[in-house]
Design a protein around this motif. Sequence first.
Motif, PDB file in Angstrom:
ATOM      1  N   ALA A  50       0.826  -1.300  -0.040  1.00  0.00           N
ATOM      2  CA  ALA A  50      -0.018  -0.132   0.038  1.00  0.00           C
ATOM      3  C   ALA A  50       0.745   1.104   0.089  1.00  0.00           C
ATOM      4  O   ALA A  50       0.497   2.173  -0.749  1.00  0.00           O
ATOM      5  N   ASP A  53       2.211   1.508  -3.385  1.00  0.00           N
ATOM      6  CA  ASP A  53       1.328   1.740  -4.549  1.00  0.00           C
ATOM      7  C   ASP A  53       0.721   3.154  -4.393  1.00  0.00           C
ATOM      8  O   ASP A  53      -0.556   3.271  -3.974  1.00  0.00           O
ATOM      9  N   THR A  54       1.422   4.048  -4.758  1.00  0.00           N
ATOM     10  CA  THR A  54       1.230   5.502  -4.210  1.00  0.00           C
ATOM     11  C   THR A  54      -0.080   6.088  -5.008  1.00  0.00           C
ATOM     12  O   THR A  54      -0.840   7.103  -4.413  1.00  0.00           O
ATOM     13  N   ALA A  56      -2.688   4.083  -5.491  1.00  0.00           N
ATOM     14  CA  ALA A  56      -3.924   3.335  -5.165  1.00  0.00           C
ATOM     15  C   ALA A  56      -4.670   2.413  -5.982  1.00  0.00           C
ATOM     16  O   ALA A  56      -5.700   2.226  -5.943  1.00  0.00           O
ATOM     17  N   SER A  57      -3.867   2.076  -7.019  1.00  0.00           N
ATOM     18  CA  SER A  57      -4.558   1.358  -8.346  1.00  0.00           C
ATOM     19  C   SER A  57      -4.631  -0.267  -7.866  1.00  0.00           C
ATOM     20  O   SER A  57      -5.241  -0.936  -8.761  1.00  0.00           O
TER      21      SER A  57
END
Length: 78
Positions: A50, A53-54, A56-57
Amino acid sequence: MKSARIALAILLVSGSAAFAQDALDADGDGLVTLAELQAMYPDFTDEQFAEADTDASGALDEAELAAATEAGMIPAEE
């Protein structure tokens, strides 16, 4: 000379990230999911993913993977 060193460092980091992405991207879609990452690094946590995954995809693109590798979150492939 200094700019040449900087350019070389950028090239090495981007090359390492591309290699890491190729090694991790099991389905060849250009993205690395948590499952793909954990297949190679079983101890990689949901929380670490998380953070990497900057956008948030739910998957890491080349830039996110490079940033996570550079930050030491994902081991660089040698």
